[in-house]
Design a protein around this motif. Sequence first.
Motif, PDB file in Angstrom:
ATOM      1  N   ALA A 104      38.853  11.190 -31.420  1.00  0.00           N
ATOM      2  CA  ALA A 104      39.034   9.900 -32.091  1.00  0.00           C
ATOM      3  C   ALA A 104      40.364   9.877 -32.831  1.00  0.00           C
ATOM      4  N   ALA A 147      47.904  13.631 -24.467  1.00  0.00           N
ATOM      5  CA  ALA A 147      47.005  12.737 -23.732  1.00  0.00           C
ATOM      6  C   ALA A 147      46.513  13.397 -22.450  1.00  0.00           C
ATOM      7  N   VAL A 200      42.463  14.476 -21.497  1.00  0.00           N
ATOM      8  CA  VAL A 200      41.754  14.016 -20.307  1.00  0.00           C
ATOM      9  C   VAL A 200      41.367  15.191 -19.417  1.00  0.00           C
ATOM     10  N   GLU A 227      36.312  11.874 -19.202  1.00  0.00           N
ATOM     11  CA  GLU A 227      36.357  10.415 -19.353  1.00  0.00           C
ATOM     12  C   GLU A 227      36.235   9.920 -20.791  1.00  0.00           C
ATOM     13  N   PRO A 228      35.407  10.534 -21.656  1.00  0.00           N
ATOM     14  CA  PRO A 228      35.297  10.029 -23.030  1.00  0.00           C
ATOM     15  C   PRO A 228      36.618  10.034 -23.800  1.00  0.00           C
ATOM     16  N   GLU A 272      39.500   9.137 -22.453  1.00  0.00           N
ATOM     17  CA  GLU A 272      40.437   8.238 -21.781  1.00  0.00           C
ATOM     18  C   GLU A 272      41.008   7.176 -22.717  1.00  0.00           C
ATOM     19  N   ASP A 273      40.178   6.589 -23.568  1.00  0.00           N
ATOM     20  CA  ASP A 273      40.650   5.519 -24.444  1.00  0.00           C
ATOM     21  C   ASP A 273      41.717   6.035 -25.411  1.00  0.00           C
ATOM     22  N   VAL A 274      41.434   7.170 -26.031  1.00  0.00           N
ATOM     23  CA  VAL A 274      42.412   7.752 -26.950  1.00  0.00           C
ATOM     24  C   VAL A 274      43.674   8.158 -26.195  1.00  0.00           C
ATOM     25  N   LYS A 295      44.880   6.808 -23.539  1.00  0.00           N
ATOM     26  CA  LYS A 295      45.621   5.584 -23.225  1.00  0.00           C
ATOM     27  C   LYS A 295      46.447   5.135 -24.428  1.00  0.00           C
ATOM     28  N   ARG A 296      45.861   5.183 -25.605  1.00  0.00           N
ATOM     29  CA  ARG A 296      46.571   4.779 -26.816  1.00  0.00           C
ATOM     30  C   ARG A 296      47.759   5.713 -27.096  1.00  0.00           C
ATOM     31  N   GLU A 312      50.530   4.789 -24.683  1.00  0.00           N
ATOM     32  CA  GLU A 312      51.196   3.556 -25.106  1.00  0.00           C
ATOM     33  C   GLU A 312      52.160   3.837 -26.255  1.00  0.00           C
TER      34      GLU A 312
END
Length: 200
Positions: free
Chosen positions: A93, A139, A143, A148-149, A151-153, A155-156, A159
């Motif tokens: 997180a 990042a 991964v 998969e859990p 992935e969102d972090v 991606k951020r 970016e």
Amino acid sequence: MTSGEVQVRELRSRTWYRWIAATLVAVVVVAGWVAATQPENRVWVAVGLPLLGLWFTYLGWRSASFDPTTGVVATIRCRVRREIQLVPGTEVALVPNGAGGLLLALRPPDGRRRTYLLVLALSDYVEASQPPELLTALADTLVRFCGEPAEDVAKRLREQAAHVARGGTAATSPLAPMVTRGALGAAKAGGAGAVGGHLD
């Protein structure tokens, strides 16, 4: 640190170091004045000054790293090394520390404590992001080992890396809206030390 590890640098500025130096000088001057003019308080000066020195040492003597090939994340505080192994099920997180810092928080499935890596710092003393190559490597590592859990972090983080690589500033970066200042940020006298705090 082994050859495969990537060092996660502390996000500090010349202003941060000047604040630390000025604070130390002010404390020594005040302590000297108290010791010279208030003999009854000399014992408190003798005890308090070393304790304050230890606190500054604890605040500044830390480092962190991660190994993209093994998934080991390490933090070192006053030469005490603590490692965690990234595995599927690791809690991943991005969390603000309430003092101008954004941290990557990691907790293995069997762990009780989180491990923190500083990603972004926005305060009166420093505005800085981790470099794009580090963010991208972090990042990819998340991964690769957490699945998969993460992935969102991830991606951020990517970016953020793209923004910094284009020459974007920390203050206008994609992760900047996640940073909070809170009570610690409002207390400017403590802002410099607080940004990197709450890491253990």
